[in-house]
Motif scaffolding. Structure first.
Motif, short mmCIF file in Angstrom:
data_model
loop_
_atom_site.label_atom_id
_atom_site.label_comp_id
_atom_site.label_asym_id
_atom_site.label_seq_id
_atom_site.Cartn_x
_atom_site.Cartn_y
_atom_site.Cartn_z
N LEU A 33 -27.09 -43.51 -11.02
CA LEU A 33 -26.13 -44.50 -10.49
C LEU A 33 -25.22 -45.26 -11.32
O LEU A 33 -24.01 -45.63 -11.01
N ARG A 34 -25.42 -45.02 -12.72
CA ARG A 34 -24.73 -45.77 -13.54
C ARG A 34 -24.40 -44.82 -14.92
O ARG A 34 -23.89 -45.65 -16.02
N SER A 35 -24.49 -43.84 -15.07
CA SER A 35 -24.20 -43.00 -16.26
C SER A 35 -22.83 -42.44 -16.22
O SER A 35 -22.28 -42.22 -17.23
N GLY A 36 -21.90 -42.47 -15.18
CA GLY A 36 -20.69 -42.09 -15.17
C GLY A 36 -20.46 -40.66 -14.79
O GLY A 36 -19.26 -39.99 -15.14
N ILE A 37 -21.72 -39.89 -14.79
CA ILE A 37 -21.64 -38.36 -14.47
C ILE A 37 -21.44 -38.23 -12.93
O ILE A 37 -22.28 -38.28 -12.16
N ALA A 38 -20.07 -37.65 -12.79
CA ALA A 38 -19.90 -37.63 -11.19
C ALA A 38 -20.72 -36.45 -10.46
O ALA A 38 -20.82 -35.47 -11.19
N GLY A 39 -21.14 -37.03 -9.28
CA GLY A 39 -22.01 -36.15 -8.89
C GLY A 39 -23.46 -35.77 -9.05
O GLY A 39 -23.97 -34.89 -8.59
N LEU A 40 -23.95 -36.53 -10.06
CA LEU A 40 -25.26 -36.19 -10.55
C LEU A 40 -26.34 -36.60 -9.59
O LEU A 40 -26.25 -37.66 -8.95
N GLU A 41 -27.32 -35.48 -9.08
CA GLU A 41 -28.13 -35.82 -8.26
C GLU A 41 -29.58 -35.74 -9.02
O GLU A 41 -29.71 -34.94 -10.04
N ILE A 42 -30.49 -36.64 -8.68
CA ILE A 42 -31.86 -36.70 -9.20
C ILE A 42 -32.78 -36.27 -8.33
O ILE A 42 -32.88 -36.64 -7.08
N ARG A 43 -33.69 -35.43 -8.37
CA ARG A 43 -34.93 -35.03 -7.58
C ARG A 43 -36.36 -35.32 -8.50
O ARG A 43 -36.40 -35.05 -9.61
N ASP A 44 -37.22 -36.10 -7.69
CA ASP A 44 -38.51 -36.34 -8.06
C ASP A 44 -39.35 -35.07 -8.06
O ASP A 44 -39.76 -34.71 -6.89
N GLY A 45 -39.46 -34.45 -9.07
CA GLY A 45 -40.53 -33.14 -9.25
C GLY A 45 -41.85 -33.54 -8.86
O GLY A 45 -42.40 -32.36 -8.30
N ARG A 46 -42.41 -34.56 -9.14
CA ARG A 46 -43.78 -34.86 -8.82
C ARG A 46 -43.83 -34.87 -7.21
O ARG A 46 -45.08 -34.36 -6.74
N ALA A 47 -43.10 -35.45 -6.53
CA ALA A 47 -43.08 -35.68 -5.04
C ALA A 47 -42.73 -34.24 -4.54
O ALA A 47 -42.88 -34.22 -3.13
N ASP A 48 -42.05 -33.26 -5.11
CA ASP A 48 -41.32 -32.01 -4.49
C ASP A 48 -42.21 -31.03 -4.88
O ASP A 48 -41.76 -30.15 -5.97
N ALA A 49 -43.44 -30.53 -4.21
CA ALA A 49 -44.03 -29.47 -4.75
C ALA A 49 -43.51 -28.16 -4.67
O ALA A 49 -43.71 -27.39 -5.36
N GLU A 50 -42.56 -27.98 -3.42
CA GLU A 50 -41.75 -26.83 -3.51
C GLU A 50 -40.58 -26.47 -4.60
O GLU A 50 -40.65 -25.27 -5.12
N LEU A 51 -40.25 -27.52 -5.08
CA LEU A 51 -39.29 -27.55 -6.16
C LEU A 51 -40.17 -27.08 -7.38
O LEU A 51 -39.72 -26.25 -8.33
#
Length: 140
Positions: A30-48
């Motif tokens: 939200l606030r890093s200034g890195i355009a388009g950064l996506e976050i994914r919760d690896g603990r919640a995403d077993a397939e990832l």
């Protein structure tokens, strides 16, 4: 290892069970200034996690950053992010310059992993999301 393309879309895979990791990831998105950064919760995403494990990468060993076809892990992932931040959040303003140096990131990352393990332990979660935790009172 090739340097990740800074123009490629970046995906940060973090441990959502760790309050420190979650807060850092959310602020980064939200606030890093890195355009388009996506976050994914690896603990919640077993397939990832399964896909990453096929490449020899395990969330138990820390965060990942996927940038184009590159996969950065641990200190390298955090350093890549911090070196590109133009943060508006106070915490990121402190961490970004501290962890933007590859040498400092490598030295300090084990402390971040220790804080993660402590926080997960206090929350009753294993450091490895694929490790089963016995429930209190469960019979053998």
């Amino acid at each position: 290892m090739k340097v990740a393309n800074p123009q490629a879309k970046a995906v940060l895979v973090f441990d959502g069970g760790c309050p420190f990791c979650r807060h850092f990831a959310e602020l980064s998105e939200l606030r890093s200034g890195i355009a388009g950064l996506e976050i994914r919760d690896g603990r919640a995403d077993a397939e990832l996690r399964r896909q990453l494990q096929q490449g020899g990468l395990h969330l138990r060993d820390g965060a990942f950053l996927i940038v184009g076809d590159q996969q950065l892990h641990g200190a390298a992932a955090i350093q890549w992010l911090c070196a590109r931040m133009a943060p508006s959040a106070s915490l990121l303003q402190l961490l970004a310059p501290l962890l933007a140096s590859p040498a400092r990131a490598r030295r300090l990352y084990p402390l971040l992993l220790l804080a993660r393990r402590v926080a997960l332990g206090l929350g009753g979660l294993p450091a490895d999301p694929d490790q089963l935790v016995p429930r209190p009172g469960a019979g053998a």
